[in-house]
Design a protein around this motif. Sequence first.
Motif, short mmCIF file in Angstrom:
data_model
loop_
_atom_site.label_atom_id
_atom_site.label_comp_id
_atom_site.label_asym_id
_atom_site.label_seq_id
_atom_site.Cartn_x
_atom_site.Cartn_y
_atom_site.Cartn_z
N GLY A 238 -29.88 62.92 27.29
CA GLY A 238 -29.45 64.24 27.78
C GLY A 238 -28.31 64.08 28.77
N LYS A 239 -27.10 64.41 28.31
CA LYS A 239 -25.94 64.18 29.18
C LYS A 239 -25.56 65.42 29.97
N ASP A 240 -26.40 66.45 29.85
CA ASP A 240 -26.14 67.66 30.61
C ASP A 240 -27.38 67.97 31.45
N LEU A 283 -21.61 60.43 32.98
CA LEU A 283 -21.31 60.23 31.56
C LEU A 283 -20.61 58.88 31.40
N LEU A 284 -21.11 58.05 30.51
CA LEU A 284 -20.53 56.71 30.36
C LEU A 284 -19.64 56.64 29.12
N PRO A 285 -18.63 55.77 29.15
CA PRO A 285 -17.92 55.49 27.90
C PRO A 285 -18.93 54.92 26.90
N LEU A 312 -30.31 56.95 17.38
CA LEU A 312 -30.10 55.84 16.44
C LEU A 312 -29.45 54.66 17.15
N GLU A 313 -28.53 54.99 18.07
CA GLU A 313 -27.87 53.92 18.83
C GLU A 313 -28.90 53.20 19.70
N ALA A 314 -29.82 53.98 20.29
CA ALA A 314 -30.84 53.37 21.15
C ALA A 314 -31.75 52.45 20.33
N1 UDP Z 1 -22.47 59.21 24.64
C1 UDP Z 1 -21.54 58.59 25.45
N2 UDP Z 1 -21.79 58.50 26.78
C2 UDP Z 1 -22.92 58.98 27.36
C3 UDP Z 1 -23.85 59.62 26.52
C4 UDP Z 1 -23.60 59.73 25.15
O1 UDP Z 1 -20.53 58.10 24.96
O2 UDP Z 1 -23.07 58.85 28.55
C5 UDP Z 1 -22.22 59.26 23.20
C6 UDP Z 1 -23.27 58.53 22.40
O3 UDP Z 1 -22.88 57.19 22.24
C7 UDP Z 1 -23.34 59.26 21.09
C8 UDP Z 1 -22.58 60.55 21.36
O4 UDP Z 1 -22.28 60.56 22.74
O5 UDP Z 1 -22.70 58.57 20.05
C9 UDP Z 1 -23.34 61.78 20.97
O6 UDP Z 1 -24.47 61.87 21.69
P1 UDP Z 1 -25.69 62.85 21.44
O7 UDP Z 1 -26.72 62.17 20.61
O8 UDP Z 1 -26.08 63.33 22.78
O9 UDP Z 1 -25.17 64.03 20.50
P2 UDP Z 1 -24.38 65.38 20.77
O10 UDP Z 1 -25.33 66.29 21.43
O11 UDP Z 1 -23.19 65.06 21.59
O12 UDP Z 1 -24.00 65.79 19.39
#
Ligand code: UDP
Length: 566
Positions: A238-240, A283-285, A312-314
Amino acid sequence: QAVFQSDIGTLLDQVGTGKESLSFMKRRIRRLAAQWASAARRLDDKLRNQWREQKRILVHVGFLTEESGDVFSPKVLKGGPLGEMVQWADILTVLHVLGHNLKISFSLKELHGFLGVPPGRGSCPLSGPLPFDLIYTDYHGLQQMKQHMGLSLRKHKCHIRVIDTFGTEPAYNHEEYATLHGYRTNWGYWNLHSQQYMTMFPHTPDNSFMGFVAEELNETERLHIQRNKVHNMAVVYGKDASMWKGKENFLAILNRYMEIHGTVYYEAQRPPEVPAFVKNHGLLPQQELQQLLRKAKLFIGFGFPYEGPAPLEAIANGCIFLQPKFNPPHSSLNHNFFRGKPTSRKVSSQHPYAEQYIGRPHVITIDFNNSEEFDATIREIMSINVEPFLPYEYTCEGMLERVHAYIHNQDFCSPEAPFPPINSSRTWLGSPPSPFILQSNSSFLTWASNGSSFTSWPPLSALRLLASLEGQSCVKACQSAGLICEPALYRFINIKEAFSALDFQCYGLESEMNHLFPAFSPEHAECSLQQEPLLFSCAGSSAKYQRLCPCRDYRVGQVALCSDCL
Ligand code: UDP
C-alpha cells in the motif's frame, strides 16, 4: 521474417522523454533488458527457428495522452497507478524483442501521423488501407480513434487489441444486448470480439491474458535471499496512506511479532498518517523495493489495491503474501471501485490470482476479522521457510511465448467458416459427418479433427465439452474439471448434437441472443442455442440453466495456451 532483438536502444529512443511516466517505463525497460535478452534466446531455441512473420504494430497508449487529461504522469512520483506503467513498459518490450515493426504513440498528433489522418480535421475516415496489422491501445485510445477515424474504425477494428486491466465480459461488450439487459457501463459496448480485450491477470478466459513480467533470480541470488531472510520483517502492501486507514488493529497484532516496513508516499513537510512504529521508506524506486522484499519474510495486503503486480514481485523475492479473503466477494454490484467496470466478476480476495493460481505456502488468504486466526497465521509465517517463486507466465520467456502465440494465431479479421460444414447431415451421433470423428467417453466428448479444412486456434482437438451445474458458470465448470473455458471453441458446440452428446433430451430447441447460451433448461427440457457469436461467454450463470461449456487443457504455468497451442 521477425528476428528476435535484444538491443533495446531503438525502443528507448521511441519511448521519448519529458514525462515522469515515460522515465519510469524507460528505467524499467533498461533494468530488465538482460533478462528479456536471455529469455528471447531460450524461446528462439524452443521455436526452432519457426518462421515468424514480422507484423506492423502500432502501440497507442491512450491514458498517457494529454488529450485524455493524462492524470497519471504527474502521479508517478507519488505512487500513482504504477501497475499500468509496468504493464505498458513490458508490452512495448515484448513486441520489440519479438522483432516486430513497432511504432509508439503517446499523443493524438503521433497517432494521426502514424495512421495517415490529416491533422486538424475532426472525424476523418482513413482513405487507404490500415498501415498496421495490429494496434494495441486502451479504452481511452479506442475512444480517440473513434473520434478521429470515424466510421473507418468499424472497418479496421478487428486489428485492435485493448489493454484492459480488469477485463470486459461479453454481456457488457455487445452494445445492443448490454443496453437491453442492464449491462451498459461507461466502458463496454464496443462490439469487439471479447478476446480482443487483454487483461493484467488471467481473470476471465473470455478475454486474452496479456500480463506483465516480474524480475527473475539466478541461482546465486536465490541462495543469497534464502540465507538472508529476516524472519520478523514485514512489508505492507500500500503506497498510499489511505490504504492503511482503519487497519490499526491488524498493525497492532503484527507489531507484536514483526518489524513493520512501509513504502508510503509522503511530502517532506507532511509525514504520512501511519503508526509511529512503522518504518516508512517513502515511495521507493522499483529496484530498491525489490531489495526490501528480498529481506522481508512477509508481504501483507489490507484489501486494497486490488490485483496489482507487487504481490507477484514479493513472492518472486521469497516473501509470503498474506491477504484478506472477501466474504462476500467484491464486484461491480457491491463495491465502488468496481462499479461501472464492464464485468460482474466476483473478486474473492485482494489478489485472486495469487490465491487461486499460487496459493500456499507462498500465498495465505484468510479472514482478517478473525483476530485469533490472524495472530496464529503471523506466527506460522515466521516459522516456515518458502522459496522464491514466479509462475512461468510472469517470466519474460512466458510472456514472449504467449504474445508470440497470440500474434501468430489470433485472427479476428477473417470470416469464420460456418460450423458445422454446410453439407453435413447433422445427424451426428449415429453417423458423424466427415471430416469429424465423434468420440464420447462418459462426461467428456472429444471432436477430433480428421484432416479437416477447419483452422481453429486453439485447435479443435483441444475441445472438451462439459455441462455446467445449474447456477454454475462455464469458468467454474471447466475449472472444476481441471480445465479452462475456451471461448474460441464455442462455435463448435453451439449445435443441437452437443445436447444429445451430453444426454440432454430436448423437447424444444430455440436460438436466442443470451450470453448464457448454449444452455439446457432442466425445468422445461428446453435446449437453447446462441444466436450471436459475440455473446459466447464463459462468464455468467443462472439457476435456471445448465450451460454447455467448451473447455480445454492448459500448460502448467501458462494458462493462456493449451498443450497443442504453440
Ligand atoms: N512500486 C514501486 N515503489 C514502491 C511501491 C511499488 O516502484 O514503493 C511498484 C511495484 O514494483 C509494482 C508497481 O509499483 O511493480 C505497482 O504496484 P501495485 O501492485 O501497488 O499496483 P498499482 O496499484 O500501482 O497498480
